[in-house]
Structures are given as C-alpha cells and as structure tokens.
Scaffold this motif. Sequence first.
Motif, PDB file in Angstrom:
ATOM      1  N   ALA A 139      30.609  -6.274  14.213  1.00  0.00           N
ATOM      2  CA  ALA A 139      30.762  -7.322  13.201  1.00  0.00           C
ATOM      3  C   ALA A 139      31.672  -6.855  12.067  1.00  0.00           C
ATOM      4  CB  ALA A 139      29.394  -7.718  12.647  1.00  0.00           C
ATOM      5  N   ALA A 140      31.490  -5.594  11.639  1.00  0.00           N
ATOM      6  CA  ALA A 140      32.317  -5.040  10.563  1.00  0.00           C
ATOM      7  C   ALA A 140      33.771  -4.930  11.001  1.00  0.00           C
ATOM      8  CB  ALA A 140      31.778  -3.676  10.133  1.00  0.00           C
ATOM      9  N   GLY A 158      27.165  -4.642   4.794  1.00  0.00           N
ATOM     10  CA  GLY A 158      27.073  -3.220   5.071  1.00  0.00           C
ATOM     11  C   GLY A 158      28.070  -2.366   4.310  1.00  0.00           C
ATOM     12  N   SER A 159      28.825  -2.962   3.403  1.00  0.00           N
ATOM     13  CA  SER A 159      29.820  -2.219   2.627  1.00  0.00           C
ATOM     14  C   SER A 159      29.288  -1.916   1.227  1.00  0.00           C
ATOM     15  CB  SER A 159      31.114  -3.029   2.516  1.00  0.00           C
ATOM     16  OG  SER A 159      32.032  -2.406   1.648  1.00  0.00           O
ATOM     17  N   ARG A 160      29.788  -0.847   0.642  1.00  0.00           N
ATOM     18  CA  ARG A 160      29.399  -0.515  -0.731  1.00  0.00           C
ATOM     19  C   ARG A 160      30.105  -1.402  -1.745  1.00  0.00           C
ATOM     20  NH1 ARG A 160      30.537   5.793  -1.135  1.00  0.00           N
ATOM     21  NH2 ARG A 160      32.431   5.051  -0.095  1.00  0.00           N
ATOM     22  N   ALA A 201      45.886  -7.515  -3.265  1.00  0.00           N
ATOM     23  CA  ALA A 201      45.352  -7.070  -4.556  1.00  0.00           C
ATOM     24  C   ALA A 201      43.937  -6.516  -4.384  1.00  0.00           C
ATOM     25  CB  ALA A 201      45.348  -8.232  -5.549  1.00  0.00           C
ATOM     26  N   VAL A 202      43.136  -7.159  -3.540  1.00  0.00           N
ATOM     27  CA  VAL A 202      41.790  -6.646  -3.243  1.00  0.00           C
ATOM     28  C   VAL A 202      41.892  -5.236  -2.661  1.00  0.00           C
ATOM     29  CG1 VAL A 202      39.786  -6.918  -1.727  1.00  0.00           C
ATOM     30  CG2 VAL A 202      40.692  -8.899  -2.966  1.00  0.00           C
ATOM     31  N   LEU A 203      42.829  -5.045  -1.733  1.00  0.00           N
ATOM     32  CA  LEU A 203      42.994  -3.728  -1.102  1.00  0.00           C
ATOM     33  C   LEU A 203      43.458  -2.671  -2.100  1.00  0.00           C
ATOM     34  CD1 LEU A 203      44.609  -4.682   2.328  1.00  0.00           C
ATOM     35  CD2 LEU A 203      42.349  -3.669   1.948  1.00  0.00           C
ATOM     36  N   CYS A 204      44.201  -3.085  -3.122  1.00  0.00           N
ATOM     37  CA  CYS A 204      44.625  -2.133  -4.159  1.00  0.00           C
ATOM     38  C   CYS A 204      43.439  -1.708  -5.027  1.00  0.00           C
ATOM     39  CB  CYS A 204      45.714  -2.752  -5.036  1.00  0.00           C
ATOM     40  SG  CYS A 204      47.337  -2.905  -4.239  1.00  0.00           S
ATOM     41  N   ILE A 205      42.551  -2.645  -5.317  1.00  0.00           N
ATOM     42  CA  ILE A 205      41.418  -2.349  -6.195  1.00  0.00           C
ATOM     43  C   ILE A 205      40.326  -1.578  -5.455  1.00  0.00           C
ATOM     44  CG2 ILE A 205      39.502  -3.435  -7.450  1.00  0.00           C
ATOM     45  CD1 ILE A 205      41.463  -5.488  -8.496  1.00  0.00           C
ATOM     46  N   GLU A 206      40.162  -1.847  -4.169  1.00  0.00           N
ATOM     47  CA  GLU A 206      39.072  -1.258  -3.394  1.00  0.00           C
ATOM     48  C   GLU A 206      38.965   0.267  -3.532  1.00  0.00           C
ATOM     49  OE1 GLU A 206      37.197  -2.627   0.847  1.00  0.00           O
ATOM     50  OE2 GLU A 206      39.247  -1.877   0.866  1.00  0.00           O
ATOM     51  N   GLU A 230      31.883  -4.243  -7.176  1.00  0.00           N
ATOM     52  CA  GLU A 230      32.120  -5.644  -6.854  1.00  0.00           C
ATOM     53  C   GLU A 230      33.562  -6.006  -7.171  1.00  0.00           C
ATOM     54  OE1 GLU A 230      30.227 -10.103  -7.714  1.00  0.00           O
ATOM     55  OE2 GLU A 230      29.679  -8.400  -9.001  1.00  0.00           O
ATOM     56  N   ILE A 231      34.173  -6.797  -6.286  1.00  0.00           N
ATOM     57  CA  ILE A 231      35.512  -7.335  -6.508  1.00  0.00           C
ATOM     58  C   ILE A 231      35.409  -8.851  -6.458  1.00  0.00           C
ATOM     59  CG2 ILE A 231      37.895  -7.473  -5.695  1.00  0.00           C
ATOM     60  CD1 ILE A 231      37.521  -4.755  -4.375  1.00  0.00           C
ATOM     61  N   VAL A 232      35.930  -9.505  -7.487  1.00  0.00           N
ATOM     62  CA  VAL A 232      35.879 -10.967  -7.570  1.00  0.00           C
ATOM     63  C   VAL A 232      37.295 -11.508  -7.680  1.00  0.00           C
ATOM     64  CG1 VAL A 232      35.029 -12.958  -8.861  1.00  0.00           C
ATOM     65  CG2 VAL A 232      33.623 -10.894  -8.693  1.00  0.00           C
ATOM     66  N   VAL A 233      37.600 -12.505  -6.835  1.00  0.00           N
ATOM     67  CA  VAL A 233      38.900 -13.186  -6.877  1.00  0.00           C
ATOM     68  C   VAL A 233      38.689 -14.555  -7.485  1.00  0.00           C
ATOM     69  CG1 VAL A 233      40.882 -14.005  -5.547  1.00  0.00           C
ATOM     70  CG2 VAL A 233      39.606 -11.982  -4.774  1.00  0.00           C
TER      71      VAL A 233
END
Length: 203
Positions: free
Chosen positions: A56-57, A92-94, A116-121, A129-132
Amino acid sequence: MLAETHPEDDLVALVGSRLCHDLISPLGAIGNGVELLTMTATTLSPELQLITESVAAANARIKFFRLAFGRAGEQRMGRPEVSGLMAELSQGSRVKISWEAEGDYSRQMVKIACLAVLCIEPALPRGGEIVVRRDPADGPGAWTVLGTTARIREEPELWANLDGTPSPVSPAQVQFALLPREAAAAGLTLAWKIDDTTAQITF
C-alpha cells in the motif's frame, strides 16, 4: 507506430512517467495477490500484515512520484482526488501530509505543489506535518506549503536552489533542482523561509 515526440516535451518528465507507469502494474498485481491471501487466511499473520502495508505504501509513493516527476498534461485534479492520495501517502509515515487546497487545479500546479512537499519532507527528519493550502479567491502567490515539526533540519545551501543559486544535489534531492524550473515554466515566483520548527514554500 511510434508516438510523435515534440521539441517541447520534457524528457525528465517523460522518463518519470514511464518508470511510474511500468511499476504501477506489477505493484497492483502484488496487491491483488495479497488481498486474495487475506481473504482466505483465518488470521492475518504479522508477515502478511507487513507485506500488505508495504504494498500500500509503495503504491501511494509511486502515484505521488508520478504527479511530482511525471508529465503534467492538460488534466485537472480536484481536492478529493489529491487529498485521498496524500492520506494514503501518510499511512504508516512519520510525516502526515494534508491537502487543503480548495477547488480543482491543472496537473501542472499539482505537480509544483508535490515538488514543494518533497522539498519540505527531508526538513522534518523526526516526523511532523505538511499542509498544502490554496484558496481560489486568492491572487498570485496564494499557494502555501507549510511543514511543522519539533526541530527543523536546516540545509541553506540546498534550499538556495529555490532562489536560482544552483548547488549540487543528490538523487534524493533532485526536487530542489526541479521545483524552480517548473515554477518558472508556469510563470510563478518561489519564496521560502525556515525557522526552528517550520519550513514554508509559497508560490
């Protein structure tokens, strides 16, 4: 008959789309096989549970990579579709990723947000937490991708790529080279800031 390749085609995006397309089918087959096993098993063993979660991941990650690195095309995407994918990616992700951008958007804009999410991760090594966010009523520069955590990992030379100051990137950091290019192609201006607990990209 070979498909025509136009000069404006982005070979990086085409390769990304091809890899993701070819990987999705076998992963789907594995997922179907695991589902059949769970239907016939009287109890779900720890091993089978681990395989189920891993498949699933992997599926969620491949779908996300297809958006971030694949060819954008003309398709539009709405909040339910993208939000659902982010929820799958968070399982299942931190790092929990939430898509709170109202309305529907071109795949190009979704691609930029995903980069942008991948840059912040990686700035959230201990999880967070990442919020768009984006409101259709807002004007230019209205997209905000915000990451929060207990302690941000600061890598100023790497983040300087977003300002147009190139520095070497590893394969795991390629999003820092791709994001400014994609934003420029869309006529957008990137801005970013980092402090002890937050990392933010706007465009």
